[in-house]
Design a protein around this motif. Structure first.
Motif, PDB file in Angstrom:
ATOM      1  N   PRO A 179      -6.241 -11.579  -6.928  1.00 40.87           N
ATOM      2  CA  PRO A 179      -7.245 -10.552  -6.566  1.00 40.87           C
ATOM      3  C   PRO A 179      -6.913  -9.858  -5.240  1.00 40.87           C
ATOM      4  N   LEU A 180      -5.682  -9.355  -5.143  1.00 39.84           N
ATOM      5  CA  LEU A 180      -5.200  -8.739  -3.900  1.00 39.84           C
ATOM      6  C   LEU A 180      -4.468  -7.441  -4.216  1.00 39.84           C
ATOM      7  N   LEU A 181      -4.847  -6.370  -3.521  1.00 40.01           N
ATOM      8  CA  LEU A 181      -4.163  -5.090  -3.685  1.00 40.01           C
ATOM      9  C   LEU A 181      -3.261  -4.821  -2.490  1.00 40.01           C
ATOM     10  N   ARG A 182      -2.160  -4.114  -2.758  1.00 35.52           N
ATOM     11  CA  ARG A 182      -1.423  -3.459  -1.676  1.00 35.52           C
ATOM     12  C   ARG A 182      -1.662  -1.951  -1.869  1.00 35.52           C
ATOM     13  N   PRO A 183      -1.451  -1.143  -0.833  1.00 38.06           N
ATOM     14  CA  PRO A 183      -1.740   0.280  -1.011  1.00 38.06           C
ATOM     15  C   PRO A 183      -1.046   0.861  -2.244  1.00 38.06           C
ATOM     16  N   ALA A 184      -1.781   1.707  -2.974  1.00 41.49           N
ATOM     17  CA  ALA A 184      -1.293   2.255  -4.243  1.00 41.49           C
ATOM     18  C   ALA A 184      -0.225   3.323  -4.052  1.00 41.49           C
ATOM     19  N   ASN A 185      -0.133   3.869  -2.829  1.00 41.71           N
ATOM     20  CA  ASN A 185       0.832   4.961  -2.636  1.00 41.71           C
ATOM     21  C   ASN A 185       2.149   4.521  -2.005  1.00 41.71           C
ATOM     22  N   TYR A 186       2.483   3.221  -2.148  1.00 41.43           N
ATOM     23  CA  TYR A 186       3.865   2.788  -1.900  1.00 41.43           C
ATOM     24  C   TYR A 186       4.736   3.339  -3.026  1.00 41.43           C
ATOM     25  N   PRO A 187       6.059   3.435  -2.798  1.00 46.03           N
ATOM     26  CA  PRO A 187       6.920   3.978  -3.857  1.00 46.03           C
ATOM     27  C   PRO A 187       6.835   3.161  -5.150  1.00 46.03           C
ATOM     28  N   ARG A 228       0.038  -4.595  -7.002  1.00 46.64           N
ATOM     29  CA  ARG A 228      -0.680  -3.459  -7.610  1.00 46.64           C
ATOM     30  C   ARG A 228      -1.616  -2.839  -6.577  1.00 46.64           C
ATOM     31  N   GLY A 229      -1.910  -1.571  -6.791  1.00 44.74           N
ATOM     32  CA  GLY A 229      -2.758  -0.837  -5.852  1.00 44.74           C
ATOM     33  C   GLY A 229      -4.100  -0.452  -6.431  1.00 44.74           C
ATOM     34  N   ILE A 246     -15.962  -2.913 -11.767  1.00 43.14           N
ATOM     35  CA  ILE A 246     -15.834  -2.042 -10.600  1.00 43.14           C
ATOM     36  C   ILE A 246     -14.354  -1.719 -10.426  1.00 43.14           C
ATOM     37  N   LEU A 247     -14.056  -0.434 -10.231  1.00 39.81           N
ATOM     38  CA  LEU A 247     -12.678  -0.024  -9.970  1.00 39.81           C
ATOM     39  C   LEU A 247     -12.452  -0.051  -8.455  1.00 39.81           C
ATOM     40  N   ILE A 248     -11.416  -0.759  -8.037  1.00 43.63           N
ATOM     41  CA  ILE A 248     -11.079  -0.819  -6.609  1.00 43.63           C
ATOM     42  C   ILE A 248      -9.672  -0.285  -6.425  1.00 43.63           C
ATOM     43  N   THR A 249      -9.495   0.575  -5.426  1.00 44.24           N
ATOM     44  CA  THR A 249      -8.139   0.987  -5.085  1.00 44.24           C
ATOM     45  C   THR A 249      -7.992   1.022  -3.570  1.00 44.24           C
ATOM     46  N   ASN A 250      -6.760   1.026  -3.134  1.00 47.19           N
ATOM     47  CA  ASN A 250      -6.387   0.871  -1.731  1.00 47.19           C
ATOM     48  C   ASN A 250      -5.280   1.898  -1.473  1.00 47.19           C
ATOM     49  N   LEU A 251      -5.494   2.772  -0.486  1.00 47.73           N
ATOM     50  CA  LEU A 251      -4.491   3.806  -0.198  1.00 47.73           C
ATOM     51  C   LEU A 251      -4.210   3.846   1.293  1.00 47.73           C
ATOM     52  N   MET A 252      -2.985   4.235   1.637  1.00 49.84           N
ATOM     53  CA  MET A 252      -2.601   4.364   3.048  1.00 49.84           C
ATOM     54  C   MET A 252      -2.616   5.831   3.454  1.00 49.84           C
ATOM     55  N   THR A 284     -16.794   2.881  -8.124  1.00 48.86           N
ATOM     56  CA  THR A 284     -15.399   3.045  -7.733  1.00 48.86           C
ATOM     57  C   THR A 284     -15.342   2.922  -6.211  1.00 48.86           C
ATOM     58  N   ILE A 285     -14.578   1.940  -5.729  1.00 52.00           N
ATOM     59  CA  ILE A 285     -14.505   1.672  -4.286  1.00 52.00           C
ATOM     60  C   ILE A 285     -13.075   1.904  -3.807  1.00 52.00           C
ATOM     61  N   ILE A 286     -12.935   2.668  -2.724  1.00 51.27           N
ATOM     62  CA  ILE A 286     -11.612   2.950  -2.163  1.00 51.27           C
ATOM     63  C   ILE A 286     -11.544   2.414  -0.738  1.00 51.27           C
TER      64      ILE A 286
END
Ligand SMILES: [Fe+2]
Ligand SMILES: [Fe+2]
Length: 269
Positions: free
Chosen positions: A88-96, A102-103, A115-121, A152-154
């Motif tokens: 249950p861990l995300l890294r930022p989705a906008n890595y190459p 997963r992001g 719930i949709l969760i995403t993580n962006l840098m 949806t949580i960012i």
């Protein structure tokens, strides 16, 4: 109104931060009754990165899901941790493309809801060359547009408040919350934007007070005074600032109803 509550902690820094989360969780769970609790863990293990045992410590305390940021790779074992596709861990989705982990994730909560969760840098003042977070969130929301969900949580992990504010306004009306992390310094701008997106530029850290964003001040002050490199030392104890937010969302339309700042102080021995 059918509503859900999401509790989110900002960057948890080191042992003091982990212990503080363990200490405050019972009271916060009782008061806010969150359907989902999230925390940013990029600084979980001695100030940088995350390890299986440190993640376990905050999971045991009742945190359900984790986001991160630029420090996610600082402990090399995280690459192995990402082999577990259900971690249950995300890294930022906008890595190459092709980077481990997963992001974006769909997380199940009670009542057969998701719930949709995403993580962006962000990219401003960041040394890495990330993909555009604005275009990336467009493609993520497009990809998941048919997926029924309650919210949806960012986690927008960025340095510059200008980029964070711009991102919040860009997403307003298309996500339930844009919650900022990375600077470790809480901002006083938590609000629900006109389109129904809860927004805060930075939640702030869970880390020791009297430090420079969680790191012992002695070497950092020396670094500023001398311009020489300095080792980061982590405090072993002391008073810990706990910064979090609680977002209430109307699940019928995914719009935020409110965002409340949470602040506690805990003495860690
Ligand atoms: Fe951080
Ligand atoms: Fe960061």
């Amino acid at each position: 109104m059918a509503s859900i509550k999401v509790l989110m902690f900002g960057d948890i820094v080191g042992r003091v931060g982990r212990r503080a989360v363990v200490a405050v969780m019972p009271e916060l769970k009782k008061k806010y009754k969150p359907d989902l609790t999230i925390a940013n863990v990029e600084n979980l293990a001695h100030g940088v990165g995350v390890t299986p045992s440190t993640l376990d410590e905050v999971r045991q305390a009742g945190v359900d899901f984790f986001t991160s940021g630029n420090h996610i790779w600082d402990k090399p074992e995280v690459v192995m941790m990402f082999e577990d596709k259900n971690l249950p861990l995300l890294r930022p989705a906008n890595y190459p493309l092709g980077v481990p982990g997963r992001g974006v994730a769909l997380v199940s909560i009670s009542g057969n809801r998701q719930i949709l969760i995403t993580n962006l840098m962000g990219r401003v003042f960041m040394p890495q060359q990330f993909d555009c977070p604005f275009r990336k969130i467009d493609s993520i929301l497009e990809e998941y547009k048919e997926i029924p969900r309650a919210a949806t949580i960012i986690d927008f992990h960025a340095e510059a408040t200008s980029e964070k504010v711009a991102f919040g306004l860009y997403v307003d009306g298309r996500a339930s919350a844009v919650l900022g992390t990375h600077t470790h310094v809480p901002t006083a701008d938590a609000e629900v934007l006109p389109g129904g997106t809860a927004y805060v530029s930075d939640i702030g850290m869970v880390g020791a007070k009297g430090t420079v964003i969680g790191v012992d001040k002695k070497n950092i002050l020396k670094k500023f005074l001398t311009q020489m490199p300095a080792a980061h030392e982590m405090p072993e104890g002391g008073v810990c600032a706990v910064n979090a937010v609680c977002v209430t969302i109307d699940e019928t339309n995914q719009r935020a109803v409110s965002i409340e700042r949470i602040y506690r102080e805990v003495e860690i021995i």
